[in-house]
Design an enzyme around this catalytic site. Sequence first.
Site, PDB file in Angstrom:
ATOM      1  N   ASP A   1     -18.793 -12.959 -92.038  1.00 29.83           N
ATOM      2  CA  ASP A   1     -18.640 -11.622 -91.486  1.00 29.83           C
ATOM      3  C   ASP A   1     -19.796 -10.724 -91.918  1.00 29.83           C
ATOM      4  O   ASP A   1     -20.476 -11.008 -92.891  1.00 29.83           O
ATOM      5  CB  ASP A   1     -17.319 -11.045 -92.004  1.00 29.83           C
ATOM      6  CG  ASP A   1     -16.693 -10.110 -90.999  1.00 29.83           C
ATOM      7  OD1 ASP A   1     -17.411  -9.651 -90.103  1.00 29.83           O
ATOM      8  OD2 ASP A   1     -15.489  -9.839 -91.130  1.00 29.83           O
TER       9      ASP A   1
ATOM     10  N   LYS B   1      -7.200 -11.898 -90.877  1.00 27.65           N
ATOM     11  CA  LYS B   1      -7.905 -13.198 -90.896  1.00 27.65           C
ATOM     12  C   LYS B   1      -8.310 -13.594 -92.315  1.00 27.65           C
ATOM     13  O   LYS B   1      -8.069 -14.716 -92.746  1.00 27.65           O
ATOM     14  CB  LYS B   1      -9.184 -13.148 -90.033  1.00 27.65           C
ATOM     15  CG  LYS B   1      -8.943 -12.949 -88.563  1.00 27.65           C
ATOM     16  CD  LYS B   1     -10.247 -12.872 -87.801  1.00 27.65           C
ATOM     17  CE  LYS B   1     -11.108 -11.677 -88.194  1.00 27.65           C
ATOM     18  NZ  LYS B   1     -10.491 -10.387 -87.878  1.00 27.65           N
TER      19      LYS B   1
HETATM   20  N1  LIG Z   1       1.048  -8.802 -94.261  1.00 25.70           N
HETATM   21  C1  LIG Z   1       0.357  -7.813 -94.805  1.00 25.70           C
HETATM   22  N2  LIG Z   1       0.968  -6.801 -95.457  1.00 25.70           N
HETATM   23  C2  LIG Z   1       0.271  -5.802 -95.994  1.00 25.70           C
HETATM   24  N3  LIG Z   1      -1.059  -5.691 -95.940  1.00 25.70           N
HETATM   25  C3  LIG Z   1      -1.737  -6.655 -95.296  1.00 25.70           C
HETATM   26  C4  LIG Z   1      -1.088  -7.767 -94.707  1.00 25.70           C
HETATM   27  N4  LIG Z   1      -2.022  -8.569 -94.141  1.00 25.70           N
HETATM   28  C5  LIG Z   1      -3.204  -7.985 -94.387  1.00 25.70           C
HETATM   29  N5  LIG Z   1      -3.050  -6.839 -95.082  1.00 25.70           N
HETATM   30  C6  LIG Z   1      -4.091  -5.892 -95.498  1.00 25.70           C
HETATM   31  O1  LIG Z   1      -4.732  -5.440 -94.331  1.00 25.70           O
HETATM   32  C7  LIG Z   1      -6.107  -5.298 -94.517  1.00 25.70           C
HETATM   33  C8  LIG Z   1      -6.875  -6.125 -93.483  1.00 25.70           C
HETATM   34  O2  LIG Z   1      -6.618  -7.499 -93.695  1.00 25.70           O
HETATM   35  P1  LIG Z   1      -7.804  -8.566 -93.597  1.00 25.70           P
HETATM   36  O3  LIG Z   1      -8.992  -8.090 -94.325  1.00 25.70           O
HETATM   37  O4  LIG Z   1      -7.232  -9.878 -93.978  1.00 25.70           O
HETATM   38  O5  LIG Z   1      -8.083  -8.528 -92.032  1.00 25.70           O
HETATM   39  P2  LIG Z   1      -9.299  -9.179 -91.231  1.00 25.70           P
HETATM   40  O6  LIG Z   1      -8.724  -9.656 -89.951  1.00 25.70           O
HETATM   41  O7  LIG Z   1      -9.999 -10.165 -92.083  1.00 25.70           O
HETATM   42  O8  LIG Z   1     -10.228  -7.921 -91.003  1.00 25.70           O
HETATM   43  P3  LIG Z   1     -11.756  -7.926 -90.487  1.00 25.70           P
HETATM   44  O9  LIG Z   1     -11.669  -8.182 -89.013  1.00 25.70           O
HETATM   45  O10 LIG Z   1     -12.204  -6.555 -90.813  1.00 25.70           O
HETATM   46  O11 LIG Z   1     -12.462  -9.004 -91.231  1.00 25.70           O
HETATM   47  C9  LIG Z   1      -6.377  -5.711 -95.954  1.00 25.70           C
HETATM   48  O12 LIG Z   1      -6.460  -4.562 -96.729  1.00 25.70           O
HETATM   49  C10 LIG Z   1      -5.170  -6.538 -96.354  1.00 25.70           C
HETATM   50  O13 LIG Z   1      -4.868  -6.439 -97.719  1.00 25.70           O
HETATM   51 MG   LIG Z   2     -12.017 -10.277 -92.649  1.00 27.45          MG
END
Ligand SMILES: Nc1ncnc2c1ncn2[C@@H]1O[C@H](COP(=O)(O)OP(=O)(O)OP(=O)(O)O)[C@@H](O)[C@H]1O
Ligand SMILES: [Mg+2]
Length: 307
Positions: A48, A24
């Site tokens: 968050d 996200k």
């Molecule tokens: N397509 C991708 N390829 C490689 N790494 C990715 C990719 N998308 C996200 N990541 C990595 O995965 C991890 C989680 O991504 P992100 O923080 O965007 O998720 P989130 O949904 O915001 O998590 P949360 O629910 O904890 O807020 C991060 O370290 C990010 O760099």
């Molecule tokens: Mg996040």
Amino acid sequence: MSLSELDHTNKRVLMFGGKGGVGKTTCSATTALHYASAGRKTLIISSDLTPSLSDIFEMEVGATEKPVKGVENLYALEISPDEVMKRWKEKFGPEVYEAASSLIDMDYDEIIDYVAIAPGIQEEFMLDYILERVKDGRYDLIVWDTAPAGDTLRLLDLPYKFLKHLRMAPKFYFEVRDTFKLKKAPFLDLIDSWKALAQEVTDFVRNPNNTEFILVTIPEALGVYQARRLVGEFERYGLDIHYLIINNVIKNPDCDFHRARKEMQTPYINLLADEYGQTMEIITLPLFAHEVKGVDRLRELRKVLFG
Ligand SMILES: Nc1ncnc2c1ncn2[C@@H]1O[C@H](COP(=O)(O)OP(=O)(O)OP(=O)(O)O)[C@@H](O)[C@H]1O
Ligand SMILES: [Mg+2]
């Protein structure tokens, strides 16, 4: 397929939601960078518990809006639930106290703490905060990196829970008034003004001309269940989701490990395409070898997400 369809609309708020860890923040940050680079003054907000924008933009973001280093037109804000509560108290505390203190003999803090835990107050404040910034034209666009799924659903519950809560309040008020033989009714005025506020913010979120919700998921069983749940919840409130990002997709496997992973992912991608291909723009994002961190990486991702 890409998110560039959104370029042709004039949405004021883009919300990203989905289960924990699916990407996200990554997708929100990329989208915010895209529109800021295209010349729209953009604010990205993360509400968050754990700060994540600081990580991705490699700077101290924090609870006041700050320009993002190296990206013109882009501002960021990380606001924790504690901070939201604090600001809610600052903004509404005196008004609430004035109204309530004519009824109950309680300390300022006691009254405010009590009212501040009413259901939906946090979400209400966030929406109010966002709306304020959209209405006064401080930003052209606000990208909201919402907390993991549960909270997004709670947000949609807001008008119902909040209005239910408000409906209870007059009853309580009249009881107190009759018991203590009071004459004044300031609490009812307060409730009316809150009702109007709740209505305004939820109308804004529900209006598809203003707001778009983008669902982020991953091609695994849990990701599919979560997507179904969210889509179902949205339907219940009469809201449609038009964009679905499937993240972490293995595109060109060149070893057994990745071939096996791709084999695991494919049926889930097909399932999502079957279920939502007709009604949603589906965008698949490849899994990168590296984490997505720093403005340069976000620029690379922008090309993938927006074509
Ligand atoms: N397509 C991708 N390829 C490689 N790494 C990715 C990719 N998308 C996200 N990541 C990595 O995965 C991890 C989680 O991504 P992100 O923080 O965007 O998720 P989130 O949904 O915001 O998590 P949360 O629910 O904890 O807020 C991060 O370290 C990010 O760099
Ligand atoms: Mg996040």
